[in-house]
Scaffold this motif. Structure first.
Motif, PDB file in Angstrom:
ATOM      1  N   HIS A 115      -7.958   3.641  -1.420  1.00 60.93           N
ATOM      2  CA  HIS A 115      -9.282   4.144  -1.461  1.00 60.93           C
ATOM      3  C   HIS A 115      -8.730   5.950  -1.766  1.00 60.93           C
ATOM      4  O   HIS A 115      -9.767   6.421  -2.507  1.00 60.93           O
ATOM      5  CB  HIS A 115      -9.961   4.364  -0.285  1.00 60.93           C
ATOM      6  N   TRP A 116      -7.697   6.419  -1.344  1.00 63.75           N
ATOM      7  CA  TRP A 116      -7.264   7.746  -1.704  1.00 63.75           C
ATOM      8  C   TRP A 116      -6.031   7.840  -1.673  1.00 63.75           C
ATOM      9  O   TRP A 116      -5.282   9.021  -2.523  1.00 63.75           O
ATOM     10  CB  TRP A 116      -7.862   8.654  -0.757  1.00 63.75           C
ATOM     11  N   VAL A 117      -4.919   7.079  -1.427  1.00 55.37           N
ATOM     12  CA  VAL A 117      -3.672   7.216  -1.972  1.00 55.37           C
ATOM     13  C   VAL A 117      -3.219   6.515  -3.298  1.00 55.37           C
ATOM     14  O   VAL A 117      -3.506   5.266  -3.222  1.00 55.37           O
ATOM     15  CB  VAL A 117      -2.563   6.387  -0.767  1.00 55.37           C
ATOM     16  N   PRO A 118      -2.739   7.389  -4.087  1.00 50.99           N
ATOM     17  CA  PRO A 118      -1.960   6.748  -5.600  1.00 50.99           C
ATOM     18  C   PRO A 118      -1.163   5.425  -5.130  1.00 50.99           C
ATOM     19  O   PRO A 118      -0.294   5.417  -4.197  1.00 50.99           O
ATOM     20  CB  PRO A 118      -1.454   7.860  -6.202  1.00 50.99           C
ATOM     21  N   GLU A 119      -1.474   4.353  -5.936  1.00 47.07           N
ATOM     22  CA  GLU A 119      -0.816   3.121  -5.776  1.00 47.07           C
ATOM     23  C   GLU A 119       0.618   3.404  -5.724  1.00 47.07           C
ATOM     24  O   GLU A 119       1.517   2.653  -5.071  1.00 47.07           O
ATOM     25  CB  GLU A 119      -1.126   2.181  -7.162  1.00 47.07           C
ATOM     26  N   GLN A 120       1.381   4.073  -6.704  1.00 40.89           N
ATOM     27  CA  GLN A 120       2.694   4.253  -6.520  1.00 40.89           C
ATOM     28  C   GLN A 120       3.363   5.063  -5.156  1.00 40.89           C
ATOM     29  O   GLN A 120       4.523   4.737  -4.997  1.00 40.89           O
ATOM     30  CB  GLN A 120       3.195   5.179  -7.940  1.00 40.89           C
ATOM     31  N   ASN A 121       2.555   5.537  -4.602  1.00 44.34           N
ATOM     32  CA  ASN A 121       2.973   6.072  -3.129  1.00 44.34           C
ATOM     33  C   ASN A 121       2.791   4.890  -2.035  1.00 44.34           C
ATOM     34  O   ASN A 121       2.990   5.316  -0.800  1.00 44.34           O
ATOM     35  CB  ASN A 121       2.101   7.305  -2.641  1.00 44.34           C
ATOM     36  N   ILE A 122       2.238   3.802  -2.261  1.00 52.25           N
ATOM     37  CA  ILE A 122       2.181   2.971  -1.283  1.00 52.25           C
ATOM     38  C   ILE A 122       3.215   1.733  -1.322  1.00 52.25           C
ATOM     39  O   ILE A 122       3.291   1.049  -2.169  1.00 52.25           O
ATOM     40  CB  ILE A 122       0.784   2.013  -1.348  1.00 52.25           C
ATOM     41  N   LEU A 123       4.357   1.923  -0.499  1.00 53.60           N
ATOM     42  CA  LEU A 123       5.331   1.174  -0.460  1.00 53.60           C
ATOM     43  C   LEU A 123       5.036  -0.054   0.222  1.00 53.60           C
ATOM     44  O   LEU A 123       4.803  -0.197   1.495  1.00 53.60           O
ATOM     45  CB  LEU A 123       6.472   1.912  -0.145  1.00 53.60           C
ATOM     46  N   THR A 124       5.668  -1.340   0.011  1.00 51.19           N
ATOM     47  CA  THR A 124       5.527  -2.368   0.793  1.00 51.19           C
ATOM     48  C   THR A 124       7.096  -3.057   0.724  1.00 51.19           C
ATOM     49  O   THR A 124       7.802  -3.072   0.123  1.00 51.19           O
ATOM     50  CB  THR A 124       4.633  -3.437   0.289  1.00 51.19           C
ATOM     51  N   THR A 125       7.287  -3.369   2.156  1.00 53.08           N
ATOM     52  CA  THR A 125       8.637  -4.017   2.317  1.00 53.08           C
ATOM     53  C   THR A 125       8.545  -5.096   3.322  1.00 53.08           C
ATOM     54  O   THR A 125       7.224  -5.369   3.927  1.00 53.08           O
ATOM     55  CB  THR A 125       9.455  -2.876   3.172  1.00 53.08           C
ATOM     56  N   ASN A 126       9.659  -5.856   3.777  1.00 56.39           N
ATOM     57  CA  ASN A 126       9.562  -6.844   4.990  1.00 56.39           C
ATOM     58  C   ASN A 126       9.083  -6.008   6.298  1.00 56.39           C
ATOM     59  O   ASN A 126       9.363  -4.584   6.305  1.00 56.39           O
ATOM     60  CB  ASN A 126      10.887  -7.579   4.837  1.00 56.39           C
ATOM     61  N   LEU A 127       8.969  -6.634   7.086  1.00 57.50           N
ATOM     62  CA  LEU A 127       8.476  -6.153   8.363  1.00 57.50           C
ATOM     63  C   LEU A 127       9.567  -5.040   9.135  1.00 57.50           C
ATOM     64  O   LEU A 127       9.199  -4.073   9.649  1.00 57.50           O
ATOM     65  CB  LEU A 127       8.265  -7.176   9.644  1.00 57.50           C
ATOM     66  N   TRP A 128      10.825  -5.551   9.250  1.00 63.44           N
ATOM     67  CA  TRP A 128      12.125  -4.858   9.758  1.00 63.44           C
ATOM     68  C   TRP A 128      12.390  -3.580   8.944  1.00 63.44           C
ATOM     69  O   TRP A 128      12.653  -2.783   9.571  1.00 63.44           O
ATOM     70  CB  TRP A 128      13.262  -5.800  10.040  1.00 63.44           C
ATOM     71  N   SER A 129      12.297  -3.698   7.570  1.00 68.40           N
ATOM     72  CA  SER A 129      12.480  -2.535   6.975  1.00 68.40           C
ATOM     73  C   SER A 129      11.458  -1.515   7.229  1.00 68.40           C
ATOM     74  O   SER A 129      12.089  -0.339   7.521  1.00 68.40           O
ATOM     75  CB  SER A 129      12.445  -2.856   5.420  1.00 68.40           C
TER      76      SER A 129
END
Ligand code: UDX
Ligand code: UDX
Ligand code: ADP
Length: 480
Positions: A197-211
């Motif tokens: 809704h307000w954070v640019p897509e490239q700033n949303i990082l996805t990783t595995n749980l432990w990382s």
């Protein structure tokens, strides 16, 4: 309408949920807490935490799509996404005491979620927790699930107190860790949609749980390490005549290093740095990595060294005794623009000076007397365990007074110790202060906020962290 419930209305849960509610009018956000006074405060004009900009955000959303409640079970039951933002202090007793995170609050929250849930839920880890906590929580939830599907995500919060709202509006990054299964990825996407809704897509990082879990501990450890590095340099600067600000500026100009977070100080405080490093150390030890554990321990050792070095400097400069002398403590919070005193270096400095029988007069614009008395009478690591509180001894109480004015605090004092970099300490009328103090009058600036040259012209003997020493201080070397 998506429903979010956040368990824990503290420094992290409160501001984070307020900003989610502000930025996502289509989402209903309920923040729940077992503490009745805390929730009442969130529902009043006097919010329980001081954070610039927070009042405005809360005013705009409260009653619209942001609610604060003590009815924990009802709101957890109704939610699609449950954030868990309860406290995770350092254990004070038992296995791993002094190092490991105490997950009592976390575990009881997880068991409660399993108990009351009637529909599938995404459960989001928001408090900093040791790596693999998500796995433990997953086990509690699935073993008690009654056929309900729980997806666990790790979404560590990187906001800093004092700038929480700014940090939440414009985060450097949002980090979401989840299982690499299709259901896990679906949950990651659902949470990503909230932030999008307000954070640019490239700033949303996805990783595995432990990382995701480890990144939070690592980020705090790296930040704290920078401060311990510059503080270690400050000691060497004082010994050699170099100026730590000049050194830090020159070092920070290297783009590989960067200029931020290189301010020498009396030491870092706050609820996160020490706790997270201790946690990291414990995890390393448990994983058979003593060398790595030793490496990170040094960051805390230097921080403790910096605080005791400061106390030694004060005492040695004042003819090796502060017994019976009034010392003004300006600032008690662990940094400016917050009323939070958790792990503030002021506690150690005050305790050190009280140990040498000083009389303290403390002023902080956001911290009240009750809080200060509580902090000074607690054992280390006890700030998050109010039940272990011990009253301050009557003799110590007599040595401490708290006032609401810097001029009052410094009146008739022999010395001033600046513990927090509040802006107002830069613009005090130091001439007036000097005239009302005992002579020689000392300023020990633990945050390098005053103009030392101007103060020397007035007549003060000034100590600034990591700066060339006055002749007086050179003659009275501190034993570290
Ligand atoms: C920290 C992290 O910055 C944040 O990302 C994380 O989510 C929580 O922990 P916080 O503890 O709120 O945030 O404040 P921070 O600004 O990091 O300051 C921590 C301590 O370091 C304070 O006592 C501060 O005065 C001190 N500090 C900071 C220095 O002594 N020198 C510096 O250059 C920067
Ligand atoms: C270094 C400094 O960078 C330079 O500013 C100074 O003037 C001299 O010392 P140099 O030793 O030539 O320069 O190379 P540098 O790129 O810094 O690498 C040093 C070592 O660190 C290399 O072995 C490199 O492989 C290693 N390194 C560097 C890493 O292992 N990881 C990194 O992320 C960066
Ligand atoms: P942080 O700085 O991580 O936000 P705080 O201590 O400020 O930590 O806030 C944590 C909050 O969580 C406290 O207000 C505490 O009352 C609340 N809390 C702890 N356990 C539970 C629980 N089981 N249910 C609801 N609230 C809880």
């Amino acid at each position: 309408m998506v429903k979010i419930c956040c368990i824990g209305a503290g420094y992290v849960g409160g501001p984070t949920m307020a900003v989610i509610a502000l930025k996502c009018p289509s989402i209903e956000v309920v923040v729940v807490d077992i503490s009745v006074p805390r929730i009442s405060a969130w529902n009043s004009d006097q919010l329980p935490i001081y954070e610039p900009g927070l009042d405005e955000v809360v005013k705009e959303c409260r009653g619209r799509n942001l609610f604060f409640s003590t009815d924990v079970e009802k709101h957890v039951c109704e939610a699609d996404i449950v954030f868990v933002s309860v406290n995770t202090p350092t254990k004070t007793r038992g296995l791993g005491a002094g190092k490991a995170a105490d997950l009592t609050y976390w575990e009881s929250a997880a068991r409660m979620i399993a108990d009351v849930s009637k529909s599938d839920k995404i459960v989001v880890e928001k408090s900093t927790v040791p790596v693999k906590t998500a796995e433990a929580i997953e086990k509690i939830l699935t073993h008690n699930s009654k056929g309900i599907n729980f997806q666990i995500l790790s979404n560590p919060e990187f906001l800093a107190e004092g700038t929480a709202i700014e940090d939440l509006f414009k985060p450097d990054r949002v980090l979401i860790g989840g299982r690499e299964t299709p259901e896990g990825q679906k949950a990651v996407k659902a949470l990503k949609d909230v932030y999008a809704h307000w954070v640019p897509e490239q700033n949303i990082l996805t990783t595995n749980l432990w990382s995701a879990e480890l990144s939070k501990l690592a980020a705090n450890a790296f930040l704290a390490q920078r401060i311990s590095s510059v503080n270690a340099m400050s000691a060497l600067c004082e010994a050699t005549g170099a100026d730590v600000s000049q050194v830090a500026y020159a070092v920070g100009k290297d783009t590989r290093i960067g200029p931020k977070f290189l301010n020498a100080s009396v030491g870092f405080g706050g609820s996160c740095f020490q706790k997270d490093i201790l946690n990291l150390v414990y995890i390393c030890e448990c994983n058979g990595l003593p060398e790595v554990a030793e490496y990170w321990k040094q960051v805390i050792k230097i921080n403790d060294y910096q605080k005791s070095r400061f106390v030694n400097r004060v005492v040695s400069s004042m003819f090796n005794t502060v017994s019976g002398k009034k010392v003004a403590i300006l600032g008690f919070a662990f940094k400016k623009d917050t009323g939070d005193t958790r792990e503030t270096p002021a506690i150690d400095v005050c305790t050190g000076l009280l140990g040498d029988k000083a009389r303290l007069s403390i002023y902080d614009p956001q911290v009240n007397e009750d809080q200060i008395q509580r902090d000074l009478s607690m054992k280390k690591f006890d700030w998050d365990h109010p039940l272990h509180l011990q009253p301050m001894s009557p003799a110590t109480v007599k040595q401490v007074s708290c006032v609401w004015d810097a001029y009052e605090a410094t009146k008739d004092a022999h010395a001033i110790c600046i513990m927090t970099e509040w802006d107002e300490f830069k613009t005090l009328d130091y001439k007036k202060i000097y005239d009302n103090m005992q002579k020689p009058a000392f300023v020990f600036d633990g945050r390098n906020v005053v103009n030392a040259e101007k103060l020397r012209e007035i007549g003060f003997i000034v100590y600034s962290i990591g700066k060339p020493l006055d002749a007086w201080l050179k003659d009275m070397p501190a034993v570290a």
